[in-house]
Design a protein around this motif. Sequence first.
Motif, PDB file in Angstrom:
ATOM      1  N   ASN A 134      17.551  22.081  77.383  1.00 49.50           N
ATOM      2  CA  ASN A 134      16.330  22.672  76.865  1.00 49.50           C
ATOM      3  C   ASN A 134      15.491  23.037  78.089  1.00 49.50           C
ATOM      4  N   LYS A 135      15.510  24.330  78.440  1.00 52.18           N
ATOM      5  CA  LYS A 135      14.820  24.774  79.652  1.00 52.18           C
ATOM      6  C   LYS A 135      13.328  24.492  79.597  1.00 52.18           C
ATOM      7  N   GLY A 136      12.692  24.760  78.459  1.00 49.85           N
ATOM      8  CA  GLY A 136      11.253  24.558  78.342  1.00 49.85           C
ATOM      9  C   GLY A 136      10.835  23.117  78.582  1.00 49.85           C
ATOM     10  N   VAL A 176      11.741  31.234  83.413  1.00 54.30           N
ATOM     11  CA  VAL A 176      11.422  31.767  82.083  1.00 54.30           C
ATOM     12  C   VAL A 176      12.258  33.019  81.814  1.00 54.30           C
ATOM     13  N   GLY A 177      12.957  32.986  80.671  1.00 51.18           N
ATOM     14  CA  GLY A 177      13.798  34.112  80.284  1.00 51.18           C
ATOM     15  C   GLY A 177      15.244  33.898  80.695  1.00 51.18           C
ATOM     16  N   PRO A 178      16.140  34.665  80.079  1.00 53.22           N
ATOM     17  CA  PRO A 178      17.566  34.517  80.378  1.00 53.22           C
ATOM     18  C   PRO A 178      17.940  35.176  81.703  1.00 53.22           C
ATOM     19  N   LYS A 213      16.752  33.013  87.677  1.00 54.23           N
ATOM     20  CA  LYS A 213      16.716  32.468  86.326  1.00 54.23           C
ATOM     21  C   LYS A 213      17.961  31.639  86.050  1.00 54.23           C
ATOM     22  N   GLU A 257      20.826  31.553  79.690  1.00 55.27           N
ATOM     23  CA  GLU A 257      20.632  31.041  78.333  1.00 55.27           C
ATOM     24  C   GLU A 257      21.826  31.489  77.516  1.00 55.27           C
ATOM     25  N   ARG A 293      19.230  26.523  76.102  1.00 58.80           N
ATOM     26  CA  ARG A 293      18.188  27.086  75.237  1.00 58.80           C
ATOM     27  C   ARG A 293      16.909  27.305  76.034  1.00 58.80           C
ATOM     28  N   ALA A 294      16.128  28.291  75.587  1.00 53.68           N
ATOM     29  CA  ALA A 294      14.830  28.571  76.224  1.00 53.68           C
ATOM     30  C   ALA A 294      13.942  27.358  76.090  1.00 53.68           C
TER      31      ALA A 294
END
Length: 167
Positions: free
Chosen positions: A38-40, A65-67, A75, A78, A166-167
């Motif tokens: 979970n990236k966030g 942030v973002g794929p 980055k 994702e 996942r974002a």
Amino acid sequence: MMKRRTFGLGALATLAVAGCSSKFRTYNGPEVTSIVLNKGARRLYLLHGNEVLKSYKVALGFAPVGPKRVRGDGKTPEGTYVIDRRNPNSDFHLSVGISYPNRRDIELARAMGMDPGGDIFIHGQPNPGVKKGKGPDWTAGCIAVKNREIEEIYAMVRLGTPITIRA
């Protein structure tokens, strides 16, 4: 006198070797059937079915942030990939490779006239002489954990294990 000295040196050598720990651990617990990032939340989870076996705080690419779309964008990808390689001689303690880019990633990058990049890993901290990026998210797009944590991950995760990012 010589026998006593020889024994003393041998005992010291044995203690020195016993005090050294290997970065290669063994694992005999439940199989890791999937990995979720979970990236966030900056959290990586090793799962057996729906059960979380281990959870780790991570650092991501320097522009997380973002794929991931192209080489050098900083980055972390994702999507769903698999663990496809293991690197015991990594520049970052140990590492396990993620199958980025997949066919879709390649097509998206090519549609922009760009290279999707590659060499995405879950890895430890930089070895001596390897430069570390700045900030809390410092990798070029990889997923970084502490060295003792990548030792666990390296022991627990097998080739072919799916990873969902996942974002």
